[in-house]
Design an enzyme around this catalytic site. Sequence first.
Site, short mmCIF file in Angstrom:
data_model
loop_
_atom_site.label_atom_id
_atom_site.label_comp_id
_atom_site.label_asym_id
_atom_site.label_seq_id
_atom_site.Cartn_x
_atom_site.Cartn_y
_atom_site.Cartn_z
CG ASP A 32 6.68 2.59 -12.15
OD1 ASP A 32 5.57 2.02 -12.17
OD2 ASP A 32 7.69 2.08 -11.63
CE1 TYR B 59 12.88 -2.93 -6.57
CE2 TYR B 59 10.48 -3.11 -6.71
CZ TYR B 59 11.73 -3.70 -6.76
OH TYR B 59 11.85 -5.04 -7.00
CE LYS C 92 2.33 -2.61 -6.69
NZ LYS C 92 2.72 -3.92 -6.15
#
Length: 428
Positions: A241, A146, A269
């Site tokens: 990623d 994702y 994050k």
Amino acid sequence: MPRKLEQSRRLQKRAESLIPGGVNSPVRAFRAVGGDPPFIVRGKGSRLWDADGNEYIDYIGSWGPMILGHAFPEVVEAITAAAANSSSFGASTPVEADLAELVISAFPHMQKVRFVSSGTEATMSAIRLARAYTKRKYIIKFEGCYHGHADALLVKAGSGVATLGIGGSAGVPEEFTQFTLALPFNDREALEAAFQKFNHQIACVIVEPVVGNMGCVAPATGYLERMRAITKRDGTLLIFDEVMTGFRLAFGGAQELNGIRPDLTTIGKIIGGGLPVGGYGGPSEIMDLVAPLGPMYQAGTLSGNPLAMAAGLATLRHLKAHPEIYARIDSLSADLVAGVLAAARTAGVATTANRVGSMFTWFSATDAVHDWDSASKCDTAAFGKFFRGMLDNGVYLPPAQYEAAFLSAAHTEADVEATIAAAKVALR
């Protein structure tokens, strides 16, 4: 004592009248695990408290960024000091370059970085940049990975998409995904075949170097190395990623652990210390194509937000000053995962696990999970029972089989022992 639920139920009912599903991110609705989602009102260290006063040991950590624990004093002080000068300017601030310098120091291939407000922005911008640099259209992603909710990336995505059983997403025309090739993760032959079929047509390969969105799944030995070799041979950019893994598995992320240099890296994050943030970076030769220097346009009013920059800078400075954190949370995570697996064996409950550093997942399955096909065979109903049992015993796990859990520097040996004890009860 059973958990109190009255306040959370009341808050959920009110939210449902105002917000789709009562949530601002689908996994929070607990559709995959059942039961009532607690409304969290406070966090400190490794613990959370909900609106009914229930206390939990937290293994979500805001889905990864709270590596130092909730309300870490240095981060709180940095946010408070920044907020006293205003929460946003829509103009450049000195702290942006301070954080950029620290981020760049962690990734050898990175000479420049552009900050954005989310991981989705980071990945879609990196792909746009790869297409601008290579002047090619096709991109490769992997089933179960994702990379945010940009249209072209919601193809066989993991995470909440898989949890809700959505085939991509409504509202995404086929034309938007016709240049997206979704391959099985950890399958070298499929990767080779794609490059043979679309020779010199692939702009980039984007991959989670350690997957966290079909549960935690590590790359097979030599897989990322082969991916790096193939992309170099074809003139294709390799994008790691590391929104989830960056500064989580090591200060330099998964690429430090694997000794591989991608062409571009996306991050998020942890670099915001719990505040909304994202970023993408790479060599100047590529990054200088980004406006205002080049023709690849990307912008954002809240990009480089001073609160997020201050929180991220405080977090990364602490991690850099205390590298021993990584070995400690790795060791604690190993003890936790092994302890729960042992409890499952004793209870006769089919369970397997994957772990890389402080990222881990317990799968309700008998066979090892190494790609989306094997992950999709998990008994999600059994996982839901396990999740609810853990929640009732004061342990807050990700409310979906296909999400990774995270341990923080605030967790203690006592937390691990209490979690294993809760698992023994839940598994019975």
